[in-house]
Structure formats: structure tokens, C-alpha cells
Design a protein around this motif. Structure first.
Motif, PDB file in Angstrom:
ATOM      1  N   ALA A  64       0.843  -1.205   0.000  1.00  0.00           N
ATOM      2  CA  ALA A  64       0.000   0.000   0.000  1.00  0.00           C
ATOM      3  C   ALA A  64       0.873   1.248   0.000  1.00  0.00           C
ATOM      4  O   ALA A  64       0.580   2.212  -0.720  1.00  0.00           O
ATOM      5  CB  ALA A  64      -0.948  -0.006   1.190  1.00  0.00           C
ATOM      6  N   PHE A  65       1.961   1.247   0.777  1.00  0.00           N
ATOM      7  CA  PHE A  65       2.875   2.391   0.779  1.00  0.00           C
ATOM      8  C   PHE A  65       3.451   2.619  -0.614  1.00  0.00           C
ATOM      9  O   PHE A  65       3.500   3.751  -1.098  1.00  0.00           O
ATOM     10  CB  PHE A  65       4.022   2.177   1.777  1.00  0.00           C
ATOM     11  N   GLY A  66       3.901   1.550  -1.256  1.00  0.00           N
ATOM     12  CA  GLY A  66       4.474   1.688  -2.594  1.00  0.00           C
ATOM     13  C   GLY A  66       3.469   2.165  -3.618  1.00  0.00           C
ATOM     14  O   GLY A  66       3.764   3.044  -4.446  1.00  0.00           O
ATOM     15  N   LEU A  67       2.266   1.605  -3.573  1.00  0.00           N
ATOM     16  CA  LEU A  67       1.223   2.028  -4.512  1.00  0.00           C
ATOM     17  C   LEU A  67       0.879   3.503  -4.301  1.00  0.00           C
ATOM     18  O   LEU A  67       0.764   4.270  -5.263  1.00  0.00           O
ATOM     19  CB  LEU A  67      -0.028   1.162  -4.331  1.00  0.00           C
ATOM     20  N   ASP A  97      -3.915 -11.937  -6.105  1.00  0.00           N
ATOM     21  CA  ASP A  97      -4.779 -10.765  -5.945  1.00  0.00           C
ATOM     22  C   ASP A  97      -4.093  -9.540  -6.535  1.00  0.00           C
ATOM     23  O   ASP A  97      -2.872  -9.386  -6.431  1.00  0.00           O
ATOM     24  CB  ASP A  97      -5.069 -10.484  -4.463  1.00  0.00           C
ATOM     25  N   THR A  98      -4.867  -8.678  -7.160  1.00  0.00           N
ATOM     26  CA  THR A  98      -4.356  -7.413  -7.670  1.00  0.00           C
ATOM     27  C   THR A  98      -4.864  -6.318  -6.751  1.00  0.00           C
ATOM     28  O   THR A  98      -6.080  -6.120  -6.610  1.00  0.00           O
ATOM     29  CB  THR A  98      -4.790  -7.178  -9.125  1.00  0.00           C
ATOM     30  N   LEU A  99      -3.926  -5.628  -6.114  1.00  0.00           N
ATOM     31  CA  LEU A  99      -4.254  -4.616  -5.110  1.00  0.00           C
ATOM     32  C   LEU A  99      -4.140  -3.217  -5.701  1.00  0.00           C
ATOM     33  O   LEU A  99      -3.328  -2.960  -6.590  1.00  0.00           O
ATOM     34  CB  LEU A  99      -3.297  -4.743  -3.924  1.00  0.00           C
ATOM     35  N   ARG A 100      -4.961  -2.324  -5.175  1.00  0.00           N
ATOM     36  CA  ARG A 100      -4.859  -0.907  -5.504  1.00  0.00           C
ATOM     37  C   ARG A 100      -5.238  -0.119  -4.257  1.00  0.00           C
ATOM     38  O   ARG A 100      -5.864  -0.650  -3.343  1.00  0.00           O
ATOM     39  CB  ARG A 100      -5.727  -0.529  -6.698  1.00  0.00           C
ATOM     40  N   VAL A 101      -4.865   1.148  -4.227  1.00  0.00           N
ATOM     41  CA  VAL A 101      -5.135   2.011  -3.084  1.00  0.00           C
ATOM     42  C   VAL A 101      -6.090   3.108  -3.490  1.00  0.00           C
ATOM     43  O   VAL A 101      -5.938   3.733  -4.543  1.00  0.00           O
ATOM     44  CB  VAL A 101      -3.819   2.632  -2.539  1.00  0.00           C
ATOM     45  N   ARG A 102      -7.074   3.326  -2.622  1.00  0.00           N
ATOM     46  CA  ARG A 102      -7.950   4.494  -2.721  1.00  0.00           C
ATOM     47  C   ARG A 102      -7.612   5.356  -1.509  1.00  0.00           C
ATOM     48  O   ARG A 102      -7.588   4.862  -0.384  1.00  0.00           O
ATOM     49  CB  ARG A 102      -9.409   4.069  -2.699  1.00  0.00           C
ATOM     50  N   GLU A 103      -7.332   6.636  -1.753  1.00  0.00           N
ATOM     51  CA  GLU A 103      -6.905   7.547  -0.691  1.00  0.00           C
ATOM     52  C   GLU A 103      -7.798   8.780  -0.708  1.00  0.00           C
ATOM     53  O   GLU A 103      -8.036   9.362  -1.758  1.00  0.00           O
ATOM     54  CB  GLU A 103      -5.447   7.951  -0.913  1.00  0.00           C
ATOM     55  N   GLU A 104      -8.271   9.171   0.480  1.00  0.00           N
ATOM     56  CA  GLU A 104      -9.134  10.351   0.587  1.00  0.00           C
ATOM     57  C   GLU A 104      -8.673  11.227   1.743  1.00  0.00           C
ATOM     58  O   GLU A 104      -8.406  10.740   2.852  1.00  0.00           O
ATOM     59  CB  GLU A 104     -10.579   9.930   0.832  1.00  0.00           C
TER      60      GLU A 104
END
Length: 148
Positions: A64-67, A97-104
Motif C-alpha cells: 500500500a505504501f508503494g502504490l 490478488d491485484t491490489l490498488r489504493v484508494r486515498e481520501e
């Protein structure tokens, strides 16, 4: 690059994806020393409540940090990463699994003692390819303010 003054509550971004590989499991396990059989022994893991091997929770956090860094919005404006709050591991992350990050952005505030900087808190959701939230929490970063 975004300064603190460029952000408002509700601003959000989403990253591209990254697929968890066998190599990720081996590398993280070797590097961290966490060689628990849930990560390394398919037969053991198959008999567990997970029904198969899972990726290390802290390894997924590291991804998550890298993404999130790929977004680039803090490049040149981040002074320091200040912490993580309320981080929860909600679903297992599996090889493939393919991970992605949503940040708000959930909070911004100027510093009382250093007028050239401030604090931003964002909610980070680590999602899998189905859109399920696997991990979630708050990250706090000190950012520069826009030069006058």
C-alpha cells in the motif's frame, strides 16, 4: 506535487494495480523473518480457515505504501510521515490478488508552531481486484504549505 493549501477534505485519488506474486511472499517472509506456515506451507494453509496460503498482512501494508507513492502528490512537499492510526486488516490477501489504493483526505490543519507546514490525514483503503477492502486506516503526513 500538492501543498497542504491545495488539499481539502474529500479530495481523493486511486492508484493503478499491482498483483501479489509468489516472489512477494518469499521475499517478504525472508526479509521479515516471518515464515509462518500460513504463508509458506500450502497443505497447512489449506487446512486453515483461509483454505490456502495468504500474503503477510504487513507485506500488503508495505505494498500500500508503494502504490500510494506512485500517485506522486507528495513528491517535493512531504516533510515527514507521522503515523498510522486505526489500521485494520479486514480480508486476507492472496497470491494472485491485484491490489490498488484508494486515498481520501479526511483532515488538514496548518501547524501552530511552523507556519510553513501543516498536517494532512488521509484514509487509505487497500482494495483487491473485486473492490473489496482488504486493509484500511488513517495515515498522517506533515506537508509543506504553498510558498508565499
Amino acid at each position: 506535487m500538492r501543498y497542504l493549501d491545495d488539499l481539502s477534505v474529500g479530495t481523493f485519488w486511486e492508484t493503478g494495480g499491482r498483483t501479489v506474486t509468489e516472489s512477494d511472499v518469499v521475499t517478504f517472509g525472508t526479509w521479515s523473518g516471518d515464515m509462518h506456515p500460513l504463508h509458506t506451507d500450502e497443505e497447512y494453509a489449506r487446512r486453515s480457515e483461509f483454505g490456502g496460503r495468504v500474503f503477510h498482512g504487513p507485506g500488503a501494508l508495505a505494498m500500500a505504501f508503494g502504490l500510494e507513492m506512485r500517485l506522486g502528490w507528495k513528491d517535493g512537499s512531504a516533510v515527514a510521515f507521522l503515523g498510522i492510526r486505526d489500521w485494520n486488516m479486514l480480508l486476507p490477501v492472496r497470491i494472485g490478488d491485484t491490489l490498488r489504493v484508494r486515498e481520501e483526505v479526511v483532515e488538514t490543519r496548518p501547524s501552530r508552531s511552523r507556519p510553513d507546514r501543516g498536517i494532512v490525514t488521509t484514509r487509505i483503503d487497500l482494495l483487491n481486484q473485486h473492490g473489496d477492502i482488504c486493509q484500511s486506516g488513517l495515515w498522517t503526513v506533515m506537508l509543506l504549505r504553498r510558498p508565499q
